[in-house]
Design an enzyme around this catalytic site. Sequence first.
Site, short mmCIF file in Angstrom:
data_model
loop_
_atom_site.label_atom_id
_atom_site.label_comp_id
_atom_site.label_asym_id
_atom_site.label_seq_id
_atom_site.Cartn_x
_atom_site.Cartn_y
_atom_site.Cartn_z
CG HIS A 3 14.83 23.79 15.40
ND1 HIS A 3 13.47 23.06 15.80
CD2 HIS A 3 15.44 23.25 15.45
CE1 HIS A 3 14.06 21.37 15.21
NE2 HIS A 3 14.67 21.94 14.73
CD GLU A 15 5.10 0.72 -0.71
OE1 GLU A 15 4.00 -0.49 -1.29
OE2 GLU A 15 4.62 1.57 -0.10
CG HIS A 48 6.84 -2.95 -11.14
ND1 HIS A 48 6.59 -1.10 -11.17
CD2 HIS A 48 6.02 -3.17 -10.23
CE1 HIS A 48 5.31 -1.19 -11.13
NE2 HIS A 48 4.85 -2.23 -10.43
CG HIS A 64 17.45 20.39 18.51
ND1 HIS A 64 18.05 19.41 18.40
CD2 HIS A 64 17.44 21.29 17.08
CE1 HIS A 64 19.06 19.19 17.07
NE2 HIS A 64 18.75 20.31 16.63
#
Length: 671
Positions: free
Chosen positions: A265, A414, A476, A35
């Site tokens: 890119h 999380e 869950h 890149h």
Amino acid sequence: MDIEALRTANPEHWMKATAIRTLTLDAVAAANSGHSGMPMGMADVATVLFEKHLKFDAKNPDWFDRDRFILSAGHGSMLMYSLLYLTGYEDMTLEQVKNFRQWGAITAGHPEYGHAKGIETTTGPLGQGISNAVGFAMAEASLRGRYGKKIVDHFTYVIAGDGCLMEGVSQEAIALAGRQELSKLIVFWDNNNITIDGTVDIADRTNQVQRFKASGWHVIEIDGHNPAEIDEAIAKAKITKKPSMIACKTHIALGHAAQDTSKGHGALTNADQLAAAKTLYGWNYGPFEIPADVKAQWEAIGTRGAAEREAWEGRFAEASASRQAEFTRIMTGEAPKKLSATIKALKKQISEEAPKVATRKASEMALEVINPIAPETIGGSADLTGSNNTKTGDLGILSPEDRKGRYVYYGIREHGMAAAMNGMALHGGVRPYGGTFLCFADYARGSMRLSALMGVPVTYVMTHDSIGLGEDGPTHQPVEHLAYCRATPNTYLIRPADAVETAEAWEIALTSKSTPTVMALSRQNLPTVRTEHKLKNLTAQGGYVLAEAEGKRQAIIMATGSEVEIAMEAKKLLEAEGIGTRVVSMPCMELFDAQDEGYRKKVLPAGPVRVAVEAAVRQPWDKYLLGERGRETKAAFVGMEGFGASAPAETLYEKFGITAANVAQKVKDLL
């Protein structure tokens, strides 16, 4: 973009920055992959940062109080490798740069922690670097609060691109940093408006400046190719009381035919276009050739921090011997000397008292005795503190008001929590642990994988580990999560059966140097199955004989966690019928597989029928059920074949057939 104006405005700066651009072009062309555009666009920012602000010493790259530089846009790795080579890092030779992306080279496609000095974290999965950086800055703030500015006082700098800011984890991290007021964190946004698919606006219309401001950041907008503006912006960012984002308006693949396009890119390998770019730069040198005067200027930048390092060493030497020893211990990741004796004493107490507690509570019991002797621990939870049992009374809360606090309220983040913990562990001086429900490891998965890839000993306290959590239901209740954690290389998945195994699990986690630990802990209460005190850490063997057959051994029942209790009950039923049954507790398959063949065969000998029981999917139990040669046919698995359901835990175990009676019947059917 008027390249000629840039060249003439500040010729010395231009030549240093162009060294980065041309090394990038040459390395990507040689590899025929990579890149090119980002390093070419951000070369000016990186040059000013390294020359005038970054505190580092290329000859002593591990000096603790160095500033940290993180390339979150890791695809632009040649920016990092160019800077390390130019400033004189000994391991980053020109030969390594020439071997960019090749087998055995330290110049991997994306920067990898441990491959080369100066690479603070593995980046490439977008959003991870900026999120790790929040953890680096939190670790710095915590240690500065405890040891003072004479010992700990450094910045964390980040280069992030549009892709990093689009990834959801970046918002979790940005919001956390704003709440923590991490004034030593400075992010450069490479605002080039280009992604692989096209301009940014085909997918996103977020006002990034307002986004950062809304999250509590100090924001400055500059021309990313103007060295004076870059310098002034960094100077301002260093004195604000908030984390800073410097929005750098840049041109991807500056000066190349692919400038300001999606093509810029990726890998720019066309020889004619490469030559044309160098001509436009005024760079009349061969491939990988850096003029001696330019290299000398860069190497002088690499030694600029030596005086600051020596001054820091002098200040550190003034600290008391005990303070120096403790600081050195936590920075090198050595466990506290009292840890082993502390864990042994706790195990003895548990074996004698035989409490019936959930292993999440047993984890809290372990932390209550560990945290006072391990000042390096920083705990936390993703808004489940009371459920994960991760907070002990002595910790205090890490916040702008109390940098000595050692508990973090991560909020419902999380992924951001896991990424920040990676950053804390990589920074050094911190042993982070954080909690959520095991099912929500899905949200943290990207960073958990990187913990393993980088070899950082983060501890994931994952509670509510099965259908045993009951009425909250299948949204869950984890069933596949144990399997994918076990499938991840260099990860300890430990599912303890009782409070003794849980204490042993914490000893493993806190003595690990290069492997993260995932603890799968129960919501429901479990009896103590280890009622005979053993000094040895049996969990460290991965699997062991918990209860031997009373007569001729005809069956072996293997289990983990909450199902060890069921295995023991099944043994009673079988022994009552004269069927000798061994029970093997298997808290950590990875550690069991690491034992020598003799030990494994001793625990799981050929001959008896085998049944494994676990409230999860069957994978990867077959390696034990079928035997090491894959020929053992008298075997069965009792566990989950699909998702759970909403009901009391006792009902679920009965309905899904995870019972002592069913396990015993499986054994009899095999016999």
